[in-house]
Design a protein around this motif. Structure first.
Motif, short mmCIF file in Angstrom:
data_model
loop_
_atom_site.label_atom_id
_atom_site.label_comp_id
_atom_site.label_asym_id
_atom_site.label_seq_id
_atom_site.Cartn_x
_atom_site.Cartn_y
_atom_site.Cartn_z
N ALA A 78 55.32 -54.85 -5.87
CA ALA A 78 54.22 -54.34 -5.78
C ALA A 78 53.52 -53.65 -6.48
O ALA A 78 51.72 -53.84 -6.53
N LEU A 119 43.02 -53.00 1.15
CA LEU A 119 43.95 -53.51 1.61
C LEU A 119 44.76 -53.22 2.81
O LEU A 119 46.19 -53.59 3.46
N THR A 150 59.91 -53.29 -5.06
CA THR A 150 59.44 -52.41 -6.10
C THR A 150 58.43 -52.67 -6.63
O THR A 150 57.19 -52.48 -7.45
N TYR A 198 37.25 -37.43 -10.76
CA TYR A 198 35.84 -37.83 -11.11
C TYR A 198 34.80 -38.19 -10.57
O TYR A 198 33.45 -37.06 -10.34
N VAL A 229 49.32 -54.30 -7.58
CA VAL A 229 48.77 -53.36 -7.98
C VAL A 229 48.47 -53.81 -9.39
O VAL A 229 46.80 -53.74 -9.18
N MET A 235 62.19 -48.24 -12.47
CA MET A 235 62.60 -47.79 -10.56
C MET A 235 63.84 -49.19 -10.46
O MET A 235 63.96 -48.55 -9.73
N THR A 275 57.28 -49.46 -12.54
CA THR A 275 58.71 -49.93 -11.92
C THR A 275 59.41 -51.03 -11.89
O THR A 275 61.12 -50.69 -11.34
N VAL A 304 34.56 -44.11 -18.88
CA VAL A 304 35.85 -43.48 -18.20
C VAL A 304 36.50 -43.74 -17.19
O VAL A 304 38.33 -43.68 -17.01
N ILE A 305 36.45 -44.38 -16.49
CA ILE A 305 36.54 -45.53 -14.90
C ILE A 305 37.70 -45.86 -16.05
O ILE A 305 38.81 -47.17 -15.52
N ALA A 356 56.72 -45.91 -4.75
CA ALA A 356 56.39 -46.19 -5.97
C ALA A 356 54.38 -46.29 -5.25
O ALA A 356 53.48 -46.09 -6.66
N LEU A 357 54.49 -46.31 -3.64
CA LEU A 357 53.31 -47.06 -3.64
C LEU A 357 52.41 -45.25 -3.11
O LEU A 357 51.53 -45.42 -3.09
N VAL A 396 50.90 -45.13 -6.68
CA VAL A 396 49.98 -45.45 -7.08
C VAL A 396 48.72 -45.03 -5.60
O VAL A 396 48.37 -44.91 -7.20
#
Lengths: 122, 161
Positions: free
Chosen positions: A101, B131, A98, B51, A105, A86, A83, A67-68, B36-37, B40
């Motif tokens: 970022a 972070l 953006t 979970y 991620v 966006m 992004t 699942v994870i 956006a952040l 996330v």
């Protein structure tokens, strides 16, 4: 999971982040070339998605839970396209920031995917 | 007089519909990066806590409850930033303040009393596992909420600068 692909995506994502980050610092919105970069990264991530689905279907299981693993896989697939869209709405330096970022991620998610699958040799 | 009604309501209604741009301001420019952040962190903290709560709540009830609280705070700020406008600005400001307090308190607690937290939360060790973004995000959010262009309805109420 193919370690080389995971590594390639991480490196490509960090390059994309540096590129778009530099554009943000220079006060530039995202340009066509940036979107080509995003497309390349997204194709790599989609390839990873296919590989992972095939391996899961073949009976292989990630060490830390399916699942994870699937959740991170979907998050990784969404980060850069989301992004990117966006930045289409944000035609300033902040659109580039953006995308940068989102790419960072993605790189982080790739490291987590590697760990969840079971690390080296998996 | 029933005839007078349309005339009285007409202009006001037009005014409301005429300026959809009024609501913009929180989710554009630097706000876009924050959106956006926060997206996330809402998805990350949210799915993680669902979970954890569903599968092993008993292992670390405090940590997992805090993760869920963090996820809700992130979600509220995200929605407020996207919606924009006067009320959303207040909600987002309160959310960012709560988030900053949360990361400072939980961050300190995890260092002082690590045994209360057998599993980590997004706010553990001041967000080091993420972070330090959980620590930076509320500060950036509060700064942005002070500077973001106002929609005109509350601009006069605040002193300049």
């Amino acid at each position: 999971m193919i370690d080389a692909l995971t590594l390639a995506i991480s490196v490509a994502a960090l390059l994309l982040a540096a590129w778009c980050g530099a554009d943000a610092l220079r006060d530039r919105p995202t340009k066509d070339a940036n979107f080509v970069g995003m497309a390349v990264v997204t194709l790599l991530v989609l390839a990873q998605l296919v590989v992972a689905v095939v391996e899961l279907a073949g009976g292989e299981r990630p060490q830390d839970g399916t699942v994870i693993f699937v959740a991170y896989l979907l998050g990784a697939a969404a980060a850069v396209p989301a992004t990117g869209f966006m930045s289409l709405a944000e035609r300033t330096r902040w659109g580039s920031a953006t995308v940068a970022a989102g790419a960072v991620v993605l790189a982080v998610l790739e490291v987590r995917l590697y760990d969840i699958w079971g690390g080296a040799g998996a | 007089m029933p005839d007078a009604r349309p005339d009285r309501d007409g202009p006001r209604r037009q005014e409301q519909q005429g300026e959809p741009e009024q609501r913009e301001g929180l989710g554009t420019g630097p706000g876009r990066l924050l959106v956006a952040l926060y997206a996330v962190f809402t998805v990350g903290a949210g799915s993680r806590s669902i979970y954890q709560l569903a599968t092993r709540f008993d292992e670390a009830p405090l940590a997992y409850t805090l993760s869920a609280v963090a996820a809700v705070v992130y979600a509220v700020i995200l929605v407020a930033l996207v919606r924009g406008g006067r009320t959303s600005r207040r909600i987002a400001t309160a959310g960012c303040a709560l988030e900053l307090a949360g990361v400072l308190i939980v961050g300190t607690l995890t260092l002082v009393d690590p045994e209360a937290f057998p599993d980590s939360t997004v706010w553990s060790d001041y967000g080091m596992g993420y972070l330090f973004i959980p620590l930076v995000l509320p500060v950036a959010g509060l700064l942005w909420l002070r500077r973001a262009p106002r929609d005109g309805t509350d601009g006069a109420a605040r002193p300049a600068g």
